[in-house]
Scaffold this motif. Structure first.
Motif, PDB file in Angstrom:
ATOM      1  N   VAL A  70     -30.227 -21.491 -15.825  1.00 22.03           N
ATOM      2  CA  VAL A  70     -31.227 -21.153 -16.835  1.00 22.03           C
ATOM      3  C   VAL A  70     -32.255 -20.242 -16.175  1.00 22.03           C
ATOM      4  CG1 VAL A  70     -33.022 -22.045 -18.375  1.00 22.03           C
ATOM      5  CG2 VAL A  70     -30.874 -23.316 -18.083  1.00 22.03           C
ATOM      6  N   TYR A  71     -32.611 -19.170 -16.877  1.00 20.91           N
ATOM      7  CA  TYR A  71     -33.543 -18.178 -16.355  1.00 20.91           C
ATOM      8  C   TYR A  71     -34.649 -17.904 -17.366  1.00 20.91           C
ATOM      9  CZ  TYR A  71     -29.517 -17.031 -13.369  1.00 20.91           C
ATOM     10  OH  TYR A  71     -28.464 -17.079 -12.493  1.00 20.91           O
ATOM     11  N   THR A  72     -35.780 -17.412 -16.866  1.00 25.46           N
ATOM     12  CA  THR A  72     -36.834 -16.874 -17.730  1.00 25.46           C
ATOM     13  C   THR A  72     -37.082 -15.435 -17.312  1.00 25.46           C
ATOM     14  OG1 THR A  72     -38.599 -17.660 -16.271  1.00 25.46           O
ATOM     15  CG2 THR A  72     -37.959 -19.115 -18.095  1.00 25.46           C
ATOM     16  N   GLU A  73     -37.418 -14.597 -18.313  1.00 27.98           N
ATOM     17  CA  GLU A  73     -37.745 -13.193 -18.057  1.00 27.98           C
ATOM     18  C   GLU A  73     -36.712 -12.546 -17.141  1.00 27.98           C
ATOM     19  OE1 GLU A  73     -40.320 -11.452 -19.459  1.00 27.98           O
ATOM     20  OE2 GLU A  73     -40.854 -13.252 -20.581  1.00 27.98           O
ATOM     21  N   VAL A  74     -35.449 -12.589 -17.565  1.00 25.67           N
ATOM     22  CA  VAL A  74     -34.350 -12.101 -16.734  1.00 25.67           C
ATOM     23  C   VAL A  74     -33.679 -10.902 -17.404  1.00 25.67           C
ATOM     24  CG1 VAL A  74     -32.726 -13.762 -17.731  1.00 25.67           C
ATOM     25  CG2 VAL A  74     -32.316 -12.841 -15.465  1.00 25.67           C
ATOM     26  N   PRO A  75     -33.414  -9.834 -16.645  1.00 24.88           N
ATOM     27  CA  PRO A  75     -32.862  -8.632 -17.255  1.00 24.88           C
ATOM     28  C   PRO A  75     -31.362  -8.703 -17.507  1.00 24.88           C
ATOM     29  CG  PRO A  75     -33.291  -8.251 -14.931  1.00 24.88           C
ATOM     30  CD  PRO A  75     -33.769  -9.644 -15.245  1.00 24.88           C
ATOM     31  N   CYS A  76     -30.967  -8.093 -18.625  1.00 23.53           N
ATOM     32  CA  CYS A  76     -29.549  -7.938 -18.944  1.00 23.53           C
ATOM     33  C   CYS A  76     -29.359  -6.605 -19.659  1.00 23.53           C
ATOM     34  CB  CYS A  76     -29.036  -9.094 -19.802  1.00 23.53           C
ATOM     35  SG  CYS A  76     -29.690  -9.164 -21.478  1.00 23.53           S
ATOM     36  N   GLN A  81     -29.161  -1.053 -24.696  1.00 18.95           N
ATOM     37  CA  GLN A  81     -30.477  -1.111 -24.064  1.00 18.95           C
ATOM     38  C   GLN A  81     -30.438  -1.953 -22.787  1.00 18.95           C
ATOM     39  OE1 GLN A  81     -32.310   0.730 -26.026  1.00 18.95           O
ATOM     40  NE2 GLN A  81     -32.011   0.165 -28.139  1.00 18.95           N
ATOM     41  N   GLY A  82     -31.573  -1.960 -22.125  1.00 19.29           N
ATOM     42  CA  GLY A  82     -31.837  -2.891 -21.042  1.00 19.29           C
ATOM     43  C   GLY A  82     -32.884  -3.868 -21.563  1.00 19.29           C
ATOM     44  N   ARG A  83     -32.547  -5.128 -21.638  1.00 16.96           N
ATOM     45  CA  ARG A  83     -33.420  -6.132 -22.257  1.00 16.96           C
ATOM     46  C   ARG A  83     -33.820  -7.209 -21.256  1.00 16.96           C
ATOM     47  NH1 ARG A  83     -35.586  -4.382 -27.011  1.00 16.96           N
ATOM     48  NH2 ARG A  83     -33.985  -3.631 -28.416  1.00 16.96           N
ATOM     49  N   GLU A 100     -25.340 -13.154  -9.124  1.00 15.48           N
ATOM     50  CA  GLU A 100     -26.697 -12.863  -9.583  1.00 15.48           C
ATOM     51  C   GLU A 100     -27.059 -11.412  -9.264  1.00 15.48           C
ATOM     52  OE1 GLU A 100     -29.253 -16.806  -9.868  1.00 15.48           O
ATOM     53  OE2 GLU A 100     -28.688 -16.399  -7.796  1.00 15.48           O
ATOM     54  N   PRO A 101     -26.516 -10.463 -10.038  1.00 21.17           N
ATOM     55  CA  PRO A 101     -26.872  -9.059  -9.813  1.00 21.17           C
ATOM     56  C   PRO A 101     -28.319  -8.806 -10.232  1.00 21.17           C
ATOM     57  CG  PRO A 101     -25.621  -9.279 -11.844  1.00 21.17           C
ATOM     58  CD  PRO A 101     -25.654 -10.644 -11.197  1.00 21.17           C
ATOM     59  N   ALA A 102     -28.837  -7.631  -9.915  1.00 19.23           N
ATOM     60  CA  ALA A 102     -30.201  -7.285 -10.319  1.00 19.23           C
ATOM     61  C   ALA A 102     -30.350  -7.396 -11.836  1.00 19.23           C
ATOM     62  CB  ALA A 102     -30.557  -5.874  -9.849  1.00 19.23           C
ATOM     63  N   VAL A 103     -29.308  -6.983 -12.567  1.00 19.09           N
ATOM     64  CA  VAL A 103     -29.291  -7.032 -14.024  1.00 19.09           C
ATOM     65  C   VAL A 103     -27.912  -7.516 -14.456  1.00 19.09           C
ATOM     66  CG1 VAL A 103     -29.440  -5.655 -16.142  1.00 19.09           C
ATOM     67  CG2 VAL A 103     -30.941  -5.116 -14.214  1.00 19.09           C
ATOM     68  N   LEU A 104     -27.855  -8.528 -15.315  1.00 15.27           N
ATOM     69  CA  LEU A 104     -26.568  -8.965 -15.836  1.00 15.27           C
ATOM     70  C   LEU A 104     -25.991  -7.828 -16.680  1.00 15.27           C
ATOM     71  CD1 LEU A 104     -24.739 -11.529 -15.861  1.00 15.27           C
ATOM     72  CD2 LEU A 104     -25.671 -11.982 -18.135  1.00 15.27           C
ATOM     73  N   PRO A 105     -24.723  -7.434 -16.479  1.00 17.84           N
ATOM     74  CA  PRO A 105     -24.182  -6.275 -17.180  1.00 17.84           C
ATOM     75  C   PRO A 105     -23.789  -6.523 -18.635  1.00 17.84           C
ATOM     76  CG  PRO A 105     -22.549  -7.163 -15.683  1.00 17.84           C
ATOM     77  CD  PRO A 105     -23.810  -7.942 -15.454  1.00 17.84           C
ATOM     78  N   GLN A 106     -24.159  -7.634 -19.185  1.00 17.92           N
ATOM     79  CA  GLN A 106     -23.925  -7.961 -20.595  1.00 17.92           C
ATOM     80  C   GLN A 106     -25.026  -8.913 -21.044  1.00 17.92           C
ATOM     81  OE1 GLN A 106     -20.137 -10.256 -20.204  1.00 17.92           O
ATOM     82  NE2 GLN A 106     -21.347 -11.942 -21.054  1.00 17.92           N
ATOM     83  N   SER A 107     -25.018  -9.270 -22.309  1.00 16.75           N
ATOM     84  CA  SER A 107     -25.981 -10.263 -22.795  1.00 16.75           C
ATOM     85  C   SER A 107     -25.629 -11.637 -22.248  1.00 16.75           C
ATOM     86  CB  SER A 107     -25.953 -10.333 -24.324  1.00 16.75           C
ATOM     87  OG  SER A 107     -26.460  -9.161 -24.894  1.00 16.75           O
ATOM     88  N   PHE A 108     -26.626 -12.487 -22.105  1.00 22.16           N
ATOM     89  CA  PHE A 108     -26.396 -13.873 -21.736  1.00 22.16           C
ATOM     90  C   PHE A 108     -25.773 -14.596 -22.927  1.00 22.16           C
ATOM     91  CE2 PHE A 108     -29.471 -12.516 -18.684  1.00 22.16           C
ATOM     92  CZ  PHE A 108     -29.199 -13.255 -17.540  1.00 22.16           C
ATOM     93  N   GLU A 130     -28.283  -7.267 -31.563  1.00 25.03           N
ATOM     94  CA  GLU A 130     -27.902  -6.482 -30.386  1.00 25.03           C
ATOM     95  C   GLU A 130     -27.346  -7.398 -29.296  1.00 25.03           C
ATOM     96  OE1 GLU A 130     -30.383  -4.083 -27.020  1.00 25.03           O
ATOM     97  OE2 GLU A 130     -31.082  -3.851 -29.086  1.00 25.03           O
ATOM     98  N   TYR A 131     -28.012  -8.518 -29.056  1.00 23.06           N
ATOM     99  CA  TYR A 131     -27.510  -9.482 -28.070  1.00 23.06           C
ATOM    100  C   TYR A 131     -26.125  -9.992 -28.466  1.00 23.06           C
ATOM    101  CZ  TYR A 131     -32.186 -10.041 -25.898  1.00 23.06           C
ATOM    102  OH  TYR A 131     -33.373  -9.852 -25.242  1.00 23.06           O
ATOM    103  N   LEU A 132     -25.954 -10.339 -29.742  1.00 31.32           N
ATOM    104  CA  LEU A 132     -24.680 -10.891 -30.210  1.00 31.32           C
ATOM    105  C   LEU A 132     -23.553  -9.865 -30.137  1.00 31.32           C
ATOM    106  CD1 LEU A 132     -25.951 -12.973 -33.259  1.00 31.32           C
ATOM    107  CD2 LEU A 132     -25.165 -13.861 -31.042  1.00 31.32           C
ATOM    108  N   GLN A 133     -23.864  -8.599 -30.251  1.00 33.35           N
ATOM    109  CA  GLN A 133     -22.851  -7.545 -30.174  1.00 33.35           C
ATOM    110  C   GLN A 133     -22.543  -7.149 -28.734  1.00 33.35           C
ATOM    111  OE1 GLN A 133     -24.642  -4.532 -32.621  1.00 33.35           O
ATOM    112  NE2 GLN A 133     -24.269  -5.666 -34.504  1.00 33.35           N
ATOM    113  N   SER A 134     -23.241  -7.760 -27.777  1.00 39.04           N
ATOM    114  CA  SER A 134     -23.103  -7.375 -26.368  1.00 39.04           C
ATOM    115  C   SER A 134     -22.709  -8.550 -25.486  1.00 39.04           C
ATOM    116  CB  SER A 134     -24.425  -6.782 -25.867  1.00 39.04           C
ATOM    117  OG  SER A 134     -24.839  -5.724 -26.684  1.00 39.04           O
ATOM    118  N   GLY A 135     -21.974  -9.502 -26.042  1.00 37.30           N
ATOM    119  CA  GLY A 135     -21.502 -10.633 -25.256  1.00 37.30           C
ATOM    120  C   GLY A 135     -22.256 -11.917 -25.488  1.00 37.30           C
ATOM    121  N   GLY A 136     -23.407 -11.862 -26.168  1.00 36.13           N
ATOM    122  CA  GLY A 136     -24.135 -13.076 -26.495  1.00 36.13           C
ATOM    123  C   GLY A 136     -23.399 -13.873 -27.565  1.00 36.13           C
TER     124      GLY A 136
END
Length: 184
Positions: A70-76, A81-83, A100-108, A130-136
């Protein structure tokens, strides 16, 4: 996604590519519509609810044995976009796949956004899609002022309000918490 109606809470730059953001995202920024956008104006209430939800998800994933992180304020990265979701859960399978890359390459798989008073509902809903269309798989939109939590999946939407119990639908199966307890 932010519009000119909230520009007073946002500063942006155009000389920053998505690839640069993916390599080293500056704190408190998202990469939206070709621009680096700094998010400002987080309230104490927003931060408290964010901490509550991260605490509840973390405890549940541990006690249920489902694992993951579980993360808070984590980039994906989404398809566009970059969210930086407010709270995100990464399944053990995806953690093993990506580390744990700098940015997850898809949505959580599971994301929560705490909606601030300056956010526009249409934009927050568009961000959830957008999240749901990107792997969320599941997105929680938490509206503290109205005491609503909208849970969306690719096929369903649920609204939970004060006095009700909100629960996960797809990811982190079996988790539930009282709306009033989460927002307390």
């Amino acid at each position: 996604m932010l519009t000119s109606t909230v520009v007073s809470n946002v500063s942006s730059t155009k000389d920053f590519s998505l690839e640069e953001w993916m390599q080293n995202p500056p704190d408190h920024t998202e990469w939206v519509n070709g621009e680096l956008v700094e998010k400002k104006g987080v309230t104490l209430k927003h931060s408290r609810i964010q901490a509550n939800l991260a605490y509840y998800w973390r405890n549940y994933k541990d006690s249920s044995g489902q694992g993951g992180q579980v993360y808070t304020e984590v980039p994906c990265r989404t398809n566009k976009q970059g969210r930086v979701p407010d709270v995100a859960y990464l399944t053990p399978e995806l953690f093993n796949q990506f580390g744990e890359p700098a940015v997850l390459p898809q949505s959580f798989p599971l994301i929560a956004e705490i909606v601030s008073p300056t956010d526009l509902a249409e934009e927050v809903i568009a961000k959830s899609q957008e999240y749901l269309q990107s792997g969320g798989e599941e997105v929680w939109l938490v509206f503290p002022e109205n005491r609503w939590i909208i849970v969306t999946t690719k096929n369903q939407r649920f609204v939970f309000t004060s006095g009700e119990i909100v629960s996960t639908q797809i990811v982190l199966k079996g988790f539930s918490v009282a709306v009033d307890e989460l927002l307390a």
